[in-house]
Write an enzyme that holds these catalytic residues in place. Sequence first.
Site, PDB file in Angstrom:
ATOM      1  N   ASN A  60       7.820  12.849 -57.534  1.00 14.93           N
ATOM      2  CA  ASN A  60       7.849  11.572 -58.274  1.00 14.93           C
ATOM      3  C   ASN A  60       8.106  10.403 -57.343  1.00 14.93           C
ATOM      4  O   ASN A  60       7.357   9.435 -57.306  1.00 14.93           O
ATOM      5  CB  ASN A  60       8.962  11.605 -59.325  1.00 14.93           C
ATOM      6  CG  ASN A  60       8.431  11.970 -60.701  1.00 14.93           C
ATOM      7  OD1 ASN A  60       7.255  12.325 -60.854  1.00 14.93           O
ATOM      8  ND2 ASN A  60       9.294  11.892 -61.703  1.00 14.93           N
ATOM      9  N   PHE A  86      20.141   8.397 -63.898  1.00 16.64           N
ATOM     10  CA  PHE A  86      18.844   8.814 -64.416  1.00 16.64           C
ATOM     11  C   PHE A  86      17.726   8.345 -63.506  1.00 16.64           C
ATOM     12  O   PHE A  86      17.748   7.220 -62.998  1.00 16.64           O
ATOM     13  CB  PHE A  86      18.631   8.282 -65.832  1.00 16.64           C
ATOM     14  CG  PHE A  86      19.462   8.975 -66.867  1.00 16.64           C
ATOM     15  CD1 PHE A  86      19.012  10.135 -67.486  1.00 16.64           C
ATOM     16  CD2 PHE A  86      20.715   8.486 -67.207  1.00 16.64           C
ATOM     17  CE1 PHE A  86      19.785  10.781 -68.434  1.00 16.64           C
ATOM     18  CE2 PHE A  86      21.497   9.130 -68.154  1.00 16.64           C
ATOM     19  CZ  PHE A  86      21.032  10.282 -68.770  1.00 16.64           C
ATOM     20  N   GLU A  87      16.746   9.209 -63.337  1.00 16.02           N
ATOM     21  CA  GLU A  87      15.713   9.023 -62.327  1.00 16.02           C
ATOM     22  C   GLU A  87      15.034   7.654 -62.354  1.00 16.02           C
ATOM     23  O   GLU A  87      14.768   7.072 -61.319  1.00 16.02           O
ATOM     24  CB  GLU A  87      14.659  10.111 -62.504  1.00 16.02           C
ATOM     25  CG  GLU A  87      13.596  10.110 -61.437  1.00 16.02           C
ATOM     26  CD  GLU A  87      12.592  11.226 -61.646  1.00 16.02           C
ATOM     27  OE1 GLU A  87      12.630  11.887 -62.686  1.00 16.02           O
ATOM     28  OE2 GLU A  87      11.754  11.417 -60.743  1.00 16.02           O
ATOM     29  N   PHE A  88      14.768   7.119 -63.541  1.00 16.40           N
ATOM     30  CA  PHE A  88      13.961   5.902 -63.579  1.00 16.40           C
ATOM     31  C   PHE A  88      14.773   4.619 -63.568  1.00 16.40           C
ATOM     32  O   PHE A  88      14.233   3.541 -63.762  1.00 16.40           O
ATOM     33  CB  PHE A  88      12.965   5.950 -64.735  1.00 16.40           C
ATOM     34  CG  PHE A  88      11.828   6.896 -64.450  1.00 16.40           C
ATOM     35  CD1 PHE A  88      10.761   6.486 -63.669  1.00 16.40           C
ATOM     36  CD2 PHE A  88      11.863   8.201 -64.890  1.00 16.40           C
ATOM     37  CE1 PHE A  88       9.725   7.358 -63.364  1.00 16.40           C
ATOM     38  CE2 PHE A  88      10.831   9.089 -64.587  1.00 16.40           C
ATOM     39  CZ  PHE A  88       9.756   8.659 -63.823  1.00 16.40           C
TER      40      PHE A  88
END
Lengths: 255, 255, 321, 321
Positions: free
Chosen positions: C132, B52-54
């Site tokens: 991002n 997951f990205e974060f």
Amino acid sequence: MTELPYNPNELLICTASRVMEDGTTAFIGTGIPMLAGALAQKMHAPNLVSIFEFGGTGAILEDLPLAVGERRSFHRALAASGILDIVETAQRGFVEYGFLGGAQIDPYGNLNSTVIGDHANPKVRLPGSGGGNDVGSHCWRTIAIMSHGKRRFVEKVDFITTPGYLSGPGAREAAGLPPGTGPYRVVTNLAVMGYHPDSKRMILLQTQPGVSVDQVIEETGFELLIADQVTENPPPTAEELRILREEVDRDKFYI
Amino acid sequence: MTELPYNPNELLICTASRVMEDGTTAFIGTGIPMLAGALAQKMHAPNLVSIFEFGGTGAILEDLPLAVGERRSFHRALAASGILDIVETAQRGFVEYGFLGGAQIDPYGNLNSTVIGDHANPKVRLPGSGGGNDVGSHCWRTIAIMSHGKRRFVEKVDFITTPGYLSGPGAREAAGLPPGTGPYRVVTNLAVMGYHPDSKRMILLQTQPGVSVDQVIEETGFELLIADQVTENPPPTAEELRILREEVDRDKFYI
Amino acid sequence: MKVLQNGIGEMLQPPDLNAFRAWNRAKPKGLIDKRVSEAEAVERFIKDGDYIGTELYGTVRCPQSLVNEIVRQGKKDLRVAGQGVYELDILLASGLVKALDHTYIGMEVYGISHALRREVESGRVTCVEWSNAGIAWRFKAAAMGVPFIPVRSMLGTDTLKYSAAKVVEDPFTGDPIALLPALILDVGLIHVHRADQYGNAQIDGISGFAFEMARASKRLLISAEEIVDTELIRSQPDRTIIPYYLTDAVIHAPFGSHPGEMAYVYERDEPHIKAWVEASKTPETAAVYLDKYIHNLHDHAEYLALIGQERLDQLKDMVPR
Amino acid sequence: MKVLQNGIGEMLQPPDLNAFRAWNRAKPKGLIDKRVSEAEAVERFIKDGDYIGTELYGTVRCPQSLVNEIVRQGKKDLRVAGQGVYELDILLASGLVKALDHTYIGMEVYGISHALRREVESGRVTCVEWSNAGIAWRFKAAAMGVPFIPVRSMLGTDTLKYSAAKVVEDPFTGDPIALLPALILDVGLIHVHRADQYGNAQIDGISGFAFEMARASKRLLISAEEIVDTELIRSQPDRTIIPYYLTDAVIHAPFGSHPGEMAYVYERDEPHIKAWVEASKTPETAAVYLDKYIHNLHDHAEYLALIGQERLDQLKDMVPR
């Protein structure tokens, strides 16, 4: 000359510790800087923040670290991170003082800890930069601790490991080093030296107790500037020596 | 046409989950990719590593994350770090699959999620790249999940937010993007498409159950290549639907 | 080393690493009690026109009590590093944003941001585009104390064209690579699980981009669910992600991320978020929401009272133990 | 963006990020039991001529049991990222090193390295110069997956002149800045406090440059004081500094850092280190030491037996509780 109440290392340690102001940050290296930092914390600089190269920030220097990465360097510290967090913090301008050493120093405070002789064909291979070049590049004010002698204080170092003022005024900025940084003091067994604001050449500020200006000049292998008023650095006080011996270096590892 | 035993989202989820092989890594985004990843883990890919990205790596997707940074994205995970550790892991080539979406896609798989109309004077301002551009730049094989229609499948997107094959063969490499990466599949409510190995243009591989090739061509705003043998994607199995409804999305948040 | 491409986007906050160094040198290094209220922190440390950033994002560990105070005090013409959900939606709906270094503003599973559409389509807010990671990498460059950082994102796209990045020829390999300029925030706002009075902070679970943003901020406001004794910090120094000398203000903000979640502490308030998604659809309904939850309240304590202890307890109880 | 200066040092390990990507793609991603002995790990994963690196350094959290095994198996012509103390001194004294990306090799408070002097002054080992952070930054570039990293160290010095770095004109500011090439290790060796069978690893206290080196290594050998159940890893995922997919081998090595220290577990064996400093002064005395502590022993278990349980217990007891 009568037996002194302190030894040469104790003199160096006390002298270096006095250079540091309170409420600032100091990048602490192995050896004498650690003792100087610990002594300063216990004397005049309770809010001196110790920063160790491999990640310790704000440690309580109860016991004396033997190495910049060992557990005492982050004993009850405020943060324990890694080498790059520390050096990048210095690169961002957060670290005021840095301590340096070397086998040779020149009039502009350039230091050699890499090689005596030719790099391709060395006479003596020295340990190398280590964190020295990083400290000399990023800290605002660096303090070199040396033993004083003609072979160490030379007109031209065999190898510039760590940047002083390089070739003189403006040279650091021209090279891309952060403006306003550079050598601040040189502390030796004979004297305390600074740098002339204009010429950036080394200048004698203080002699150690019982040492004459001529002695210092005699032991320096380049033309040393002399301050208008050269004072004598007061000898270590009884209080400094007591704390140093009873609290800072109980195990007499360095003194 | 009789009432189907599954809804369009369930079809998309099951189709996307089947695309992923076991023992690989997938960069999971919000929404349908999460359900597809969770379903794949419970069906054929128990060793599919969710990233997951974060910061969440290797989470157990018991409950369905509603966002890429929320606590379910690192529930009993093997690591919980930060966005740059994750994207740099992808930049180092560790992440096989990445999921993408957008308002527009072109024949080379370039995606627009930034703006409809002119950037300086937008007709519709869309949410923006988010992690899309990073996923499309670094993952080896990206899977776009779209709803199929002429206004979404266009000859030229208004804005290239996320790189597909850009202008065609060799264009990604010429731009400096990592060799061997790029669009792999497009999964829609009507079809599953890939890309021609030579021309890098979108090619129809499978139709969804009950959908004809002509229908897909009709709903595509550019010339779609057609595989020699277009198969029909089998409808969601009873087992897929059971797991999806009873285990993956108990709260019926998406389906 | 040739420059192959220059992004045409405006450099909203030109990086000056030497000025950043001088600023950081002047920051106090002593251990000072920095605890203040949201009101005092925003009053003292945020000015109209400042460039600000919030971490993590608007439904996860977000400094919402501080963002609400910014809205309450009407700090305006803000330039914002735009990766967010609820928190930036609130700022946009309040008309306080002038420009965005933009990567994503949306409502996640609830789709696009109506406030973003209104502000950008009307031309009131200008956007410079990034990914991002691109925004986080720009913080990382500032945190490293260097003017740029090389990355392989954004290459070949309009995202790069409409950014302020450059593409150069890598002098080691000759291949094209993107250079992103460092992004130094006037003010960074980060919500954490616990901090001491000096601003040493710990985060549990994923850390998003807190490490980088904290080090990229000239002024740093830390809101914390819990204020802890410094002895706890010293007992586990490897848990300190933000050391005190970075921090300018420490704000005790229980449920400071509401309606967002706080991992291990409380869950997101989904109905509340949905209510905002509804309210945000028109300026009028948005204004009613903003009055009710921000302007008609004096502080975060009144906000929590409005949400109600019962609801807050529910959100705590929803966390799996 | 002009190149202002090129270091004249040899690029001992040219960075190829695309090859690194392909290598990383091929690494297994499943959860596989990777536990092996030091002997098997060194046998399978290290070849003559490999470029290796050790973390943290030779008296602190050092993978000494693995380094000893390298000496035992006589892996030769090694290229080494040279920031070390006892561990690299042992490799140099064993004549296994061909070239160094050098920053510091010395005995800390005990002064210079006699082995380094002999090997370099004789011309048997060539040195390319860097700073400590310079080497760590090169790992960071590789860990980021980019070919270089900009820094403000090394500028204006012979350290840069005798490195393989470049100085370029920053295209954003026009100021000179150093670019250091990414350093990708054939093999990285890291000793940690605990790891699970898959290679998920935790470190207590300072982390040195373990994060960066782990991510910069094509093959990664993790030795651990303790092998723990994966449930412990999953119970605190934010403590994982090295995720399993980076790891190729997991070696259970209690006292693996001896004579170095392991924070919170045992203290350094100062007399032993001093004994090596003495022994290292001549090739003959060094050979006697190496025979006694490495060549005459089969493995780490025999090494620990030679040191003696009593001494090991003392080193544990010396740790302040």
